[in-house]
Write an enzyme that holds these catalytic residues in place. Structure first.
Site, PDB file in Angstrom:
ATOM      1  N   ASN A   1      65.246 -25.937  -5.036  1.00  0.00           N
ATOM      2  CA  ASN A   1      65.725 -24.603  -5.420  1.00  0.00           C
ATOM      3  C   ASN A   1      67.213 -24.622  -5.730  1.00  0.00           C
ATOM      4  O   ASN A   1      67.677 -23.924  -6.639  1.00  0.00           O
ATOM      5  CB  ASN A   1      65.407 -23.584  -4.325  1.00  0.00           C
ATOM      6  CG  ASN A   1      63.981 -23.081  -4.440  1.00  0.00           C
ATOM      7  OD1 ASN A   1      63.646 -22.350  -5.371  1.00  0.00           O
ATOM      8  ND2 ASN A   1      63.125 -23.497  -3.514  1.00  0.00           N
TER       9      ASN A   1
ATOM     10  N   ARG B   1      67.453 -23.254   9.627  1.00  0.00           N
ATOM     11  CA  ARG B   1      67.952 -22.752  10.908  1.00  0.00           C
ATOM     12  C   ARG B   1      67.879 -21.233  10.875  1.00  0.00           C
ATOM     13  O   ARG B   1      68.191 -20.615   9.843  1.00  0.00           O
ATOM     14  CB  ARG B   1      69.418 -23.148  11.157  1.00  0.00           C
ATOM     15  CG  ARG B   1      69.752 -24.604  11.011  1.00  0.00           C
ATOM     16  CD  ARG B   1      69.024 -25.509  11.963  1.00  0.00           C
ATOM     17  NE  ARG B   1      69.295 -25.240  13.372  1.00  0.00           N
ATOM     18  CZ  ARG B   1      68.685 -25.906  14.360  1.00  0.00           C
ATOM     19  NH1 ARG B   1      67.784 -26.837  14.081  1.00  0.00           N
ATOM     20  NH2 ARG B   1      68.965 -25.637  15.612  1.00  0.00           N
TER      21      ARG B   1
ATOM     22  N   LEU C   1      69.337 -17.773  11.539  1.00  0.00           N
ATOM     23  CA  LEU C   1      70.708 -17.273  11.666  1.00  0.00           C
ATOM     24  C   LEU C   1      70.742 -16.078  12.612  1.00  0.00           C
ATOM     25  O   LEU C   1      69.838 -15.248  12.614  1.00  0.00           O
ATOM     26  CB  LEU C   1      71.237 -16.879  10.285  1.00  0.00           C
ATOM     27  CG  LEU C   1      71.364 -18.064   9.307  1.00  0.00           C
ATOM     28  CD1 LEU C   1      71.562 -17.564   7.881  1.00  0.00           C
ATOM     29  CD2 LEU C   1      72.515 -18.974   9.722  1.00  0.00           C
TER      30      LEU C   1
ATOM     31  N   HIS D   1      61.646 -17.280   0.099  1.00  0.00           N
ATOM     32  CA  HIS D   1      60.581 -17.598   1.053  1.00  0.00           C
ATOM     33  C   HIS D   1      59.284 -17.828   0.281  1.00  0.00           C
ATOM     34  O   HIS D   1      58.961 -17.049  -0.629  1.00  0.00           O
ATOM     35  CB  HIS D   1      60.409 -16.457   2.058  1.00  0.00           C
ATOM     36  CG  HIS D   1      59.330 -16.719   3.056  1.00  0.00           C
ATOM     37  ND1 HIS D   1      59.496 -17.606   4.105  1.00  0.00           N
ATOM     38  CD2 HIS D   1      58.060 -16.258   3.151  1.00  0.00           C
ATOM     39  CE1 HIS D   1      58.372 -17.660   4.800  1.00  0.00           C
ATOM     40  NE2 HIS D   1      57.480 -16.856   4.241  1.00  0.00           N
TER      41      HIS D   1
HETATM   42  C1  GAR Z   1      61.085 -23.840  -0.428  1.00  0.00           C
HETATM   43  O1  GAR Z   1      59.712 -23.753  -0.682  1.00  0.00           O
HETATM   44  C2  GAR Z   1      61.592 -22.581   0.230  1.00  0.00           C
HETATM   45  O2  GAR Z   1      60.959 -21.424  -0.231  1.00  0.00           O
HETATM   46  C3  GAR Z   1      61.235 -22.859   1.671  1.00  0.00           C
HETATM   47  O3  GAR Z   1      61.551 -24.216   1.873  1.00  0.00           O
HETATM   48  C4  GAR Z   1      61.371 -24.903   0.640  1.00  0.00           C
HETATM   49  C5  GAR Z   1      62.655 -25.655   0.337  1.00  0.00           C
HETATM   50  O4  GAR Z   1      62.462 -26.500  -0.766  1.00  0.00           O
HETATM   51  N1  GAR Z   1      61.963 -22.008   2.560  1.00  0.00           N
HETATM   52  C6  GAR Z   1      61.458 -21.552   3.699  1.00  0.00           C
HETATM   53  O5  GAR Z   1      60.349 -21.830   4.091  1.00  0.00           O
HETATM   54  C7  GAR Z   1      62.386 -20.661   4.490  1.00  0.00           C
HETATM   55  N2  GAR Z   1      61.640 -19.816   5.357  1.00  0.00           N
HETATM   56  P1  GAR Z   1      63.704 -27.061  -1.553  1.00  0.00           P
HETATM   57  O6  GAR Z   1      64.636 -27.703  -0.522  1.00  0.00           O
HETATM   58  O7  GAR Z   1      63.138 -28.087  -2.494  1.00  0.00           O
HETATM   59  O8  GAR Z   1      64.360 -25.931  -2.273  1.00  0.00           O
END
Ligand code: GAR
Length: 219
Positions: free
Chosen positions: A18, A96, A98, A114
């Site tokens: 992302n 983490r 917050l 998310h």
């Molecule tokens: C993503 O799918 C993001 O939506 C999720 O972790 C992944 C990170 O991928 N976030 C969560 O689950 C937060 N609650 P990335 O490091 O390749 O962006």
């Protein structure tokens, strides 16, 4: 010359796909935001390499350096972000939780992506849980962060269909593709001043969306 672009601080813990989507979006001259700092709580996060390759300043604040002292960990992150002139903090796979203090001090200037259509499937393992529930649509959400986990005013969502034969991996891949499109879109809305927090909601100004129905399975 001063820049009118909104300065982003992107917080990561790992892969950083992302983050890469935001880096790529920010490379377009007309994108209204730029990444001022990438901060990781893990020194080996691959996203740090992505940022370095793009010439973006990086910093590591490891929670392990502050055992049992979350306020000090968050104060260190806060100082780096403010020192870099960050105006909007983007959580991008930052794993983490917050505290209320940090979240409150960045209120309405802190967003998260998310991998579910919130308020469904807060927390981890969202894809397996979506499959186990039998929903026909899954997706992702960008929201302003509030102290409760995966809670806060929704800026934008993308729905993806659950397809026959999907497993958690195939579904996660489809959702991740939609995340990479949604996050820059949401940042653009905020940076252009078109997404305004109004109580528990985000009001979007500008052209209304077309009202095409999407049905899964199809009629
Ligand atoms: C993503 O799918 C993001 O939506 C999720 O972790 C992944 C990170 O991928 N976030 C969560 O689950 C937060 N609650 P990335 O490091 O390749 O962006």
């Amino acid at each position: 010359m001063t820049s009118a672009k909104l300065k982003l601080g992107v917080l990561i813990s790992g892969r950083g796909s992302n983050l890469q989507a935001l880096i790529d979006a920010c490379a377009a001259p007309d994108f209204p935001a730029e990444i001022a700092l990438v901060l990781s709580n893990k020194a080996d996060a691959y996203g740090l390499e992505r940022a370095a390759a793009a010439g973006i300043p990086t910093t590591v604040v490891s929670h392990r350096d502050f055992p049992g002292d979350k306020p000090a960990f968050e104060a260190a992150m806060d100082a780096r972000l403010r020192g870099a002139g960050v105006e909007l903090v983007c959580l991008a796979g930052f794993m983490r939780i917050l505290s209320e203090g940090f979240v409150g001090s960045w209120r309405d200037r802190l967003i998260n992506i998310h991998p579910s259509l919130l308020p469904s499937f807060k927390g981890l393992d969202t894809h397996a849980r979506a499959l186990a529930t039998g929903v026909r649509f899954h997706g992702c959400t960008v929201h302003f962060v509030r102290p409760a986990m995966d809670d806060g005013p929704i800026v934008a969502q993308a729905a993806v269909p659950v397809l026959p034969g999907d497993d958690a991996n195939s579904l996660a891949g489809r959702v991740l593709e939609s995340e990479h499109r949604l996050y820059p879109h949401a940042v653009r809305l905020i940076a252009e001043g078109r997404a305004r927090v109004d109580g528990d909601l985000v009001r979007i100004e500008g052209a209304p969306l077309a009202l095409d129905a999407v049905v899964n399975p199809p009629f």
